[in-house]
Design an enzyme around this catalytic site. Sequence first.
Site, PDB file in Angstrom:
ATOM      1  N   ASN A 182       0.911  -1.184   0.313  1.00  0.00           N
ATOM      2  CA  ASN A 182      -0.272   0.174   0.032  1.00  0.00           C
ATOM      3  C   ASN A 182       0.445   1.190  -0.127  1.00  0.00           C
ATOM      4  OD1 ASN A 182       0.659  -0.446   2.902  1.00  0.00           O
ATOM      5  ND2 ASN A 182      -0.943   0.726   3.763  1.00  0.00           N
ATOM      6  N   GLU A 222       8.342   1.334  16.031  1.00  0.00           N
ATOM      7  CA  GLU A 222       9.446   1.990  15.503  1.00  0.00           C
ATOM      8  C   GLU A 222       8.803   3.309  15.671  1.00  0.00           C
ATOM      9  OE1 GLU A 222      10.332  -0.028  11.703  1.00  0.00           O
ATOM     10  OE2 GLU A 222       9.338  -1.921  12.829  1.00  0.00           O
TER      11      GLU A 222
END
Length: 491
Positions: free
Chosen positions: A160, A472
């Site tokens: 995506n 992250e």
Amino acid sequence: MSAEPLPVIRNFVGGTFAEPDEERCFTKTDPATGTPLAQVHEADRALVDRAVRSARGALADGWAHTPVRERTALLRRAADLIEQRFEEFVAAEVGDTGKPVTQARELDVARAIANFRTFADIVAAAGQDSYLTDLPDGRQALNYAVRKPLGVVAVIVPWNLPLLLLTWKVAPALACGNAVVVKPSEETPSTAALLAEVLADAGLPAGAYNVVHGFGAGSAGEFLVTHPGVDGITFTGSSATGTEVMRAAAPGVRPVSFELGGKNAAIVFDDVDVDEALDGLSRSVFTNTGQVCLCTERVYVHRAVFTDIVDGLAERAGRLRLDDPFSAHTTTGPLISQEHRRKVLRYYDLAEQAGAKVVTGGGTPDLGPGLDGGAWIEPTLWTGLTNADRPVREEIFGPVAALIPFDTEEEAIALANDTDYGLAAAVWTNDLRRGHRVAQRMDVGMAWVNTWFLRDLRSPFGGAGLSGIGREGGASSLHFYTEPTNVCVQL
């Protein structure tokens, strides 16, 4: 006259593009037209093994011990080189995904550049913990931490936002001195190959960045995550695939970082600026044809403004322009593939079977010759569903949302948190205290107030529940991509 041969996308191993195996290739098609775009060479188990061994070789040859200033300078050169080849990256991203060219320019490629520069800055400025310990005999001990690269990292990237998420992982991994083996989605192979050229030109040692193309089970994905030479795995994709990757990582007790699916909620209170909320919701529901893990698929609206929000969002859906992705006027591209369109359309059918009222959309558009072979779908809004219905409980990953009324703040919080996922939420209110209060009670990794998709790359990114493991971004990336060693010296 014979047709011109398709471009070839090859695997990148040990600093060079591997010679193709003509018997192992697949065709990449254009999501907007359905026509073939390129022939992609699939990595077999032997080539994946060579990629992992090349990565280990780069570490052993000194990349792991390269000074931070040299690694960060390389990242900044890579950012400059992407900037120089900006339109080439844009064209590759649009061809692979079908997303509008304006989005590829303003979001995907721009963020790829920012990812390299931001993580260069973060790693260059990172410090280490140290503690001075008083001992019973009056002496002291000094404890300090040294961070070392995790090693060879498998980087598995979805279709995506392929370039954005690739660089989001590769930039901090390389900045910390790791070597990577990248497995892009079979749907979006192009920009990972382009990045190989950029990193080689930036001076990255051979073997520190490798790309293997292919599929999941029985192909490059499985060969990579089960390889004993891989020290850690970072994966963005579906929750179901994440489960399989975790199973593969278990025998070596290897660390994983997963950002998985989402069934994200927005809560709209009655004190909201309606136009501001509608602008934000139209972005969060329809951006990238709803194919963003952070997109909103559940919209809970206070009953006092429910009609205004439903009518206004339907009106904004009507303004969307589905057309040639390379046209500057196009706002909305196709879905990634015919297979994905069939999945989304099944949910359209399930919603109607559950008694949904289709406010707008609900099918496929007729865009005429040239685009009639693409994976196009109508942006769709429903009312009349509840949290018990499958289209409200399961991730659809398309340009679609269910709008559901509520009466009280507690009810809204309960509805938003009634999900197995926990990636993101958005709260729309002009009451600052309420915004803080409700956002903090969302069981998600990220909660926005009066905005959506606004990111500071230093902040933690990730989800809870079926939406993932770990974080992250900023210091969180450094924690994943390195292993600390504590050194204790008695003074």
